[in-house]
Design an enzyme around this catalytic site. Structure first.
Site, PDB file in Angstrom:
ATOM      1  N   GLU A 150      -4.535  94.700  79.273  1.00 29.48           N
ATOM      2  CA  GLU A 150      -4.624  95.978  80.005  1.00 29.48           C
ATOM      3  C   GLU A 150      -4.100  95.826  81.428  1.00 29.48           C
ATOM      4  O   GLU A 150      -4.447  94.922  82.157  1.00 29.48           O
ATOM      5  CB  GLU A 150      -6.044  96.575  80.006  1.00 29.48           C
ATOM      6  CG  GLU A 150      -6.101  98.000  80.581  1.00 29.48           C
ATOM      7  CD  GLU A 150      -5.108  98.964  79.907  1.00 29.48           C
ATOM      8  OE1 GLU A 150      -3.930  98.960  80.311  1.00 29.48           O
ATOM      9  OE2 GLU A 150      -5.510  99.686  78.981  1.00 29.48           O
ATOM     10  N   ASN A 151      -3.229  96.788  81.753  1.00 29.65           N
ATOM     11  CA  ASN A 151      -2.499  96.761  83.023  1.00 29.65           C
ATOM     12  C   ASN A 151      -1.707  95.466  83.170  1.00 29.65           C
ATOM     13  O   ASN A 151      -1.463  95.001  84.281  1.00 29.65           O
ATOM     14  CB  ASN A 151      -3.432  96.975  84.220  1.00 29.65           C
ATOM     15  CG  ASN A 151      -4.096  98.333  84.152  1.00 29.65           C
ATOM     16  OD1 ASN A 151      -3.439  99.331  83.866  1.00 29.65           O
ATOM     17  ND2 ASN A 151      -5.400  98.379  84.371  1.00 29.65           N
ATOM     18  N   ASP A 170      -3.802 102.831  76.133  1.00 25.42           N
ATOM     19  CA  ASP A 170      -3.910 104.232  76.563  1.00 25.42           C
ATOM     20  C   ASP A 170      -3.055 105.154  75.697  1.00 25.42           C
ATOM     21  O   ASP A 170      -2.710 106.255  76.111  1.00 25.42           O
ATOM     22  CB  ASP A 170      -3.506 104.342  78.033  1.00 25.42           C
ATOM     23  CG  ASP A 170      -2.089 103.828  78.278  1.00 25.42           C
ATOM     24  OD1 ASP A 170      -1.386 103.474  77.302  1.00 25.42           O
ATOM     25  OD2 ASP A 170      -1.680 103.767  79.456  1.00 25.42           O
ATOM     26  N   HIS A 187      20.812 119.036  56.808  1.00 26.37           N
ATOM     27  CA  HIS A 187      21.434 120.219  57.411  1.00 26.37           C
ATOM     28  C   HIS A 187      20.397 121.330  57.465  1.00 26.37           C
ATOM     29  O   HIS A 187      19.586 121.502  56.546  1.00 26.37           O
ATOM     30  CB  HIS A 187      22.701 120.648  56.649  1.00 26.37           C
ATOM     31  CG  HIS A 187      22.474 121.142  55.266  1.00 26.37           C
ATOM     32  ND1 HIS A 187      22.320 122.477  54.970  1.00 26.37           N
ATOM     33  CD2 HIS A 187      22.365 120.479  54.093  1.00 26.37           C
ATOM     34  CE1 HIS A 187      22.131 122.613  53.660  1.00 26.37           C
ATOM     35  NE2 HIS A 187      22.155 121.427  53.101  1.00 26.37           N
TER      36      HIS A 187
HETATM   37  O1  AHR Z   1      21.682 124.473  56.554  1.00 27.14           O
HETATM   38  C1  AHR Z   1      21.571 125.631  55.728  1.00 27.14           C
HETATM   39  C2  AHR Z   1      20.129 126.041  55.496  1.00 27.14           C
HETATM   40  O2  AHR Z   1      19.465 126.306  56.717  1.00 27.14           O
HETATM   41  C3  AHR Z   1      19.242 125.038  54.848  1.00 27.14           C
HETATM   42  O3  AHR Z   1      19.465 124.885  53.486  1.00 27.14           O
HETATM   43  C4  AHR Z   1      17.898 125.631  55.123  1.00 27.14           C
HETATM   44  O4  AHR Z   1      16.859 124.671  55.064  1.00 27.14           O
HETATM   45  C5  AHR Z   1      18.054 126.223  56.505  1.00 27.14           C
HETATM   46  O5  AHR Z   1      17.515 127.506  56.526  1.00 27.14           O
HETATM   47  O1  AHR Z   2      -1.287  96.483  79.588  1.00 28.64           O
HETATM   48  C1  AHR Z   2      -0.122  97.194  79.269  1.00 28.64           C
HETATM   49  C2  AHR Z   2      -0.417  98.646  79.043  1.00 28.64           C
HETATM   50  O2  AHR Z   2      -0.796  99.279  80.241  1.00 28.64           O
HETATM   51  C3  AHR Z   2      -1.545  98.992  78.114  1.00 28.64           C
HETATM   52  O3  AHR Z   2      -1.282  98.810  76.764  1.00 28.64           O
HETATM   53  C4  AHR Z   2      -1.753 100.434  78.435  1.00 28.64           C
HETATM   54  O4  AHR Z   2      -3.061 100.882  78.185  1.00 28.64           O
HETATM   55  C5  AHR Z   2      -1.408 100.532  79.911  1.00 28.64           C
HETATM   56  O5  AHR Z   2      -0.470 101.539  80.132  1.00 28.64           O
END
Ligand code: AHR
Ligand code: AHR
Ligand code: AHR
Length: 481
Positions: free
Chosen positions: A204-205, A280, A446
């Site tokens: 931590e930190n 965190d 798409h």
């Molecule tokens: O890209 C064409 C269409 O757009 C896709 O099939 C659909 O998921 C979205 O509405």
């Molecule tokens: O200790 C490194 C990081 O610092 C921790 O994972 C996090 O809780 C904080 O931002």
């Protein structure tokens, strides 16, 4: 025997044991993990093939056939119920609904153990698991040990790809409130020799590579495909150990006193368990987890050496990341839309926008070239592929904010990873779907005739479940140009 049998014999029993690949006790035949599929939201439990054995990956493949699956629960094999589930928001929000982190896709990290297929937990940025109500894990200055088997080639420099002990509030409550394994090449706090990645301890930190923040050159950069990472701590003493999870023994990279900075001596461990995130809920990191445990008590080096031998004997090895119709590096292809009503369209580009356009043999040469792609070895992983524009050599399809863009290769690791896609048998039952290597929940899709890296039922509009399978399924055809 399994790793937890060895820790038990050593007098430092597992209080949490997590793996999607195998049982960690010789007698364990219960649930390893749960997956949820995109087609209907149903869940199933994946167990070992036999007591003490490798996960039944075939059961997952059957359950997830022609749809997507997420890993929803990583069960605790220790009997304490310390399961890992989708991490909640904390000091930082995750990208999913209500600030939760994302869940991992179920097929991003295939491996074999002694020749049998299993899947690890592929953590993309934004993904995380947690248990803020664990029982039996170390609190305060109590002693504990932990190890994890990781993909040594999957990492980044963001905070923080961790496994281990953290705050129960998902917020930073101060120095010494965590004690977790970290893996990656973050240099913001500490680092080892070379350019990384390193095993460090997240206390931590600070990510610690030795007694103090900053560079501790005894902590080496690692280049193993499979890494065993060990962190353990007891009052005013702790250690980092590591090695190749596929062969050989562990080395000790640090063993000594706590950082001599207020908060770390004594420690203020809170006993929650995290995977893939910081204490965190910092969630910018990436990595892959196969198995890991936390113990009660400070394991001896001898106990850990026996665990390492057990891991090596499990014979972790790589396996194919792809399926479906083969792609040939160097060939030019066009990618034909399969969604009903849109089958005159192919993946093409206009400038940096990747979209679908209506293309035929009578189209202009310009349009034909816009709809043609040269298959290249994956820039970010040679087991997958990248797609270079025929009319703009040097530019590749990459995702950015989960839109697909045509951008010039800038030579960065970020670009390489964003431009790497793994073909698999088309989700709709025909053709090919192109899965992002770095975000394996996401596919070429798409949507309103524009290309995205879309997940099935995610938070973005283009993640809509309606028509997902058809929209992510393309026919690989000989290039127009
Ligand atoms: O890209 C064409 C269409 O757009 C896709 O099939 C659909 O998921 C979205 O509405
Ligand atoms: O200790 C490194 C990081 O610092 C921790 O994972 C996090 O809780 C904080 O931002
Ligand atoms: O597409 C998702 C991410 O967006 C990419 O990985 C990154 O380059 C950009 O920030």
């Amino acid at each position: 025997t399994g790793p937890c049998d060895i820790y038990s014999s050593g007098g430092t029993p597992c209080v949490a044991a997590h793996s999607t690949t195998r049982a960690l006790y010789a007698s364990y035949s219960g649930a390893l993990y749960q997956v949820k599929r995109g087609s209907d939201g149903a869940t199933t439990t994946i167990s070992p093939l036999s007591a003490g054995g490798v996960a039944n990956a075939a059961a997952q493949d059957t359950f997830c056939a022609n749809t997507t699956c997420l890993i929803t629960i990583i069960y605790d094999q220790s009997g304490r119920g310390n399961h890992l589930t989708q991490a909640p928001p904390g000091g930082f929000d995750g990208p999913d609904v209500n600030g939760y982190d994302n869940l991992a896709g179920a097929i991003g990290a295939p491996v074999t153990l002694n020749g049998q297929k299993a899947y690890g937990v592929f953590i993309s940025p934004g993904t995380g698991y947690r248990n803020n109500a664990a029982s039996g894990t170390a609190t305060g200055d109590a002693a504990e040990g932990m190890y994890a088997v990781l993909d040594g080639t999957h990492y980044n420099g963001q905070c923080c790809f961790d496994y281990g002990n953290a705050e129960t509030s998902s917020t930073d409550t101060g120095n010494g409130h965590m004690e977790a394994i970290y893996y990656g090449d973050a240099t913001y706090w500490g680092s080892g020799s070379g350019s990384g990645p390193w095993i460090m301890a997240d206390l931590e930190n600070g990510l610690f590579s030795g007694e103090s923040t900053g560079v501790n050159s005894a902590d080496p950069s690692l280049s193993y495909r499979f890494v065993t990472a060990v962190v353990k701590g007891e009052p005013n003493f702790w250690a980092i150990r590591g090695g190749n999870a596929a062969s050989g023994s562990l080395s000790t990279y640090y063993s000594g006193v706590r950082p001599q900075v207020s908060g770390y001596y004594p420690m203020h461990k809170e006993g929650a368990i995290i995977l893939g995130i910081g204490g965190d809920n910092s969630n910018g990191a990436q990595g892959t987890f196969y198995e890991g445990v936390m113990t009660s008590g400070y394991p001896t080096d001898a106990t850990e050496n026996s665990v390492q031998a057990n891991i090596v004997a499990a014979k972790y090895a790589t396996t194919s990341l792809t399926s479906g119709p083969a792609l040939t590096v160097g060939s030019a292809i066009s990618l034909h839309v399969t969604t009903a009503g849109y089958t005159t369209r192919y993946i093409a580009h206009n400038g940096t926008t990747v979209n679908t356009q209506v293309v035929s043999s009578s189209s202009s040469t310009t349009l034909k070239e816009q709809a043609s792609w040269t298959v290249r070895t994956g820039l970010g992983n040679s087991a997958c592929f990248s797609f270079e524009s025929v009319d703009t050599p040097g530019s590749y399809i990459r995702h950015y904010n989960f839109e697909l863009l045509l951008n010039a290769n800038d030579g960065t690791k970020q670009f390489y990873e964003d431009a790497t896609f793994c073909p698999q048998s088309g989700l709709s039952g025909t053709g090919t779907s192109l899965r992002s290597w770095s975000y394996p929940t996401r596919y070429f899709r798409h949507y309103n005739n524009v290309l995205y890296a879309a997940s099935n039922g995610g938070v973005q509009t283009f993640d809509a479940t309606a028509s997902f399978n058809a929209d992510v399924t393309f026919l690989v055809e000989t290039a127009f140009a």
